[in-house]
Write a protein that holds these residues in place. Structure first.
Motif, PDB file in Angstrom:
ATOM      1  N   THR A  26       0.249   8.112   3.314  1.00  0.00           N
ATOM      2  CA  THR A  26      -0.713   8.776   2.423  1.00  0.00           C
ATOM      3  C   THR A  26      -0.811   8.067   1.081  1.00  0.00           C
ATOM      4  O   THR A  26      -1.906   7.787   0.577  1.00  0.00           O
ATOM      5  CB  THR A  26      -0.318  10.243   2.212  1.00  0.00           C
ATOM      6  OG1 THR A  26      -0.298  10.921   3.471  1.00  0.00           O
ATOM      7  CG2 THR A  26      -1.294  10.948   1.286  1.00  0.00           C
ATOM      8  N   VAL A  27       0.348   7.777   0.485  1.00  0.00           N
ATOM      9  CA  VAL A  27       0.368   7.123  -0.828  1.00  0.00           C
ATOM     10  C   VAL A  27      -0.321   5.762  -0.771  1.00  0.00           C
ATOM     11  O   VAL A  27      -1.180   5.438  -1.598  1.00  0.00           O
ATOM     12  CB  VAL A  27       1.812   6.981  -1.339  1.00  0.00           C
ATOM     13  CG1 VAL A  27       1.868   6.093  -2.584  1.00  0.00           C
ATOM     14  CG2 VAL A  27       2.411   8.353  -1.642  1.00  0.00           C
ATOM     15  N   LEU A  30      -4.206   5.805  -0.366  1.00  0.00           N
ATOM     16  CA  LEU A  30      -4.927   6.137  -1.597  1.00  0.00           C
ATOM     17  C   LEU A  30      -4.905   4.972  -2.576  1.00  0.00           C
ATOM     18  O   LEU A  30      -5.876   4.736  -3.305  1.00  0.00           O
ATOM     19  CB  LEU A  30      -4.324   7.385  -2.229  1.00  0.00           C
ATOM     20  CG  LEU A  30      -4.534   8.681  -1.445  1.00  0.00           C
ATOM     21  CD1 LEU A  30      -3.870   9.852  -2.160  1.00  0.00           C
ATOM     22  CD2 LEU A  30      -6.016   8.969  -1.249  1.00  0.00           C
ATOM     23  N   ARG A 105      -8.180  13.087  -5.032  1.00  0.00           N
ATOM     24  CA  ARG A 105      -7.017  12.470  -4.419  1.00  0.00           C
ATOM     25  C   ARG A 105      -6.388  11.574  -5.479  1.00  0.00           C
ATOM     26  O   ARG A 105      -7.094  10.775  -6.103  1.00  0.00           O
ATOM     27  CB  ARG A 105      -7.422  11.636  -3.199  1.00  0.00           C
ATOM     28  CG  ARG A 105      -7.976  12.449  -2.015  1.00  0.00           C
ATOM     29  CD  ARG A 105      -8.783  11.571  -1.061  1.00  0.00           C
ATOM     30  NE  ARG A 105     -10.012  11.133  -1.687  1.00  0.00           N
ATOM     31  CZ  ARG A 105     -10.544   9.910  -1.516  1.00  0.00           C
ATOM     32  NH1 ARG A 105      -9.937   9.008  -0.757  1.00  0.00           N
ATOM     33  NH2 ARG A 105     -11.674   9.600  -2.125  1.00  0.00           N
ATOM     34  N   VAL A 107      -2.602   9.443  -7.053  1.00  0.00           N
ATOM     35  CA  VAL A 107      -1.259   8.901  -6.834  1.00  0.00           C
ATOM     36  C   VAL A 107      -0.629   8.593  -8.185  1.00  0.00           C
ATOM     37  O   VAL A 107      -1.296   8.081  -9.092  1.00  0.00           O
ATOM     38  CB  VAL A 107      -1.284   7.614  -5.986  1.00  0.00           C
ATOM     39  CG1 VAL A 107       0.069   6.896  -6.036  1.00  0.00           C
ATOM     40  CG2 VAL A 107      -1.631   7.925  -4.539  1.00  0.00           C
ATOM     41  N   ALA A 164       1.602  11.623  -4.031  1.00  0.00           N
ATOM     42  CA  ALA A 164       0.157  11.803  -3.946  1.00  0.00           C
ATOM     43  C   ALA A 164      -0.136  13.283  -4.097  1.00  0.00           C
ATOM     44  O   ALA A 164       0.666  14.133  -3.695  1.00  0.00           O
ATOM     45  CB  ALA A 164      -0.368  11.292  -2.601  1.00  0.00           C
TER      46      ALA A 164
END
Length: 236
Positions: A26-27, A30, A105, A107, A164
């Protein structure tokens, strides 16, 4: 299961922890769909936040700037830094001011940033500064001069901690407010590639190259950057 970054007081999402993610997949996704970041650091007790282009290699983040930059001079020996990116996906209008919001979204990545001093590492990084966004483009460019390399500083930061945070809920009101005669909606926000504007001084016969294939007019910037990253770093 994807690997995850360690979680502690530094990177744990404090409010709405259900929106927090710490896994690499996920991190990194993004980060790879962003071109511009903001880097925060402290010099002599004074906080600074600098916008700059960046790119990721594994769990390392790179960014660049002028060799005369106060930020880059300060980080040359390895200093704590926080690099952030944010994607705004919508503006949310609810039935009360408190519930107005945005879908996003984001980070936050933490680590020790240091100046890249090894000539070979710096030269490779300066190639990827271009090729990360436009795969294999550097090979067809005029070679960078020694003075240009000297004038450009490159910073690298191994990600020690990262988190995130994602909101994708749209309109959320208190149950009793749905009965109010007040208009509410979600306004999607999307960054798209516009029609190309070729340099007016192009030589006759020079055409757009394959390095720009991901950047088709009307395509979202997220998609273009993701494809470019996959071409530049086939193994992720």
């Amino acid at each position: 299961m994807s690997e995850s970054y360690p979680v502690d007081a530094m990177n744990r999402v404090k409010r709405r922890h259900d929106r927090g993610f710490y896994d690499h997949a996920t991190v990194h996704a993004l980060l790879d769909t962003a071109a511009l970041c903001h880097v925060s650091y402290v010099i002599d007790g004074q906080p600074y936040c600098t916008p700059t282009l960046f790119w990721r290699e594994g769990t390392r983040l790179y960014w660049h700037g002028s060799s005369a930059s106060r930020m880059l001079r300060n980080l040359s020996k390895g200093e704590p830094a926080c690099l952030t990116v944010t994607h705004l996906d919508s503006l949310v209008l609810a039935r009360c001011g408190f519930n107005h919001s945005a879908d996003y979204r984001s980070v936050m990545a933490f680590g020790l940033a240091r100046l890249v001093t090894d000539p070979a590492e710096k030269e490779r990084a300066l190639v990827m500064m271009v090729d990360r966004f436009f795969p294999n483009r550097t090979a067809g460019l005029r070679p960078t001069t020694a003075q240009e390399i000297k004038a450009t500083a490159v910073i690298v930061m191994e990600i020690d901690r990262a988190s995130a945070k994602i909101r994708a809920k749209g309109v959320i009101d208190d149950d009793e407010d749905y009965a109010l005669p007040i208009y509410a909606e979600r306004l999607p926000v999307r960054t798209t590639i516009g029609p190309a504007e070729p340099c007016p001084r192009l030589m006759e016969g020079v055409t757009r190259g394959a390095d720009l294939a991901p950047y088709a007019p009307g395509r979202s910037l997220d998609e273009a950057l993701t494809e470019a990253y996959a071409l530049a770093y086939p193994r992720g």
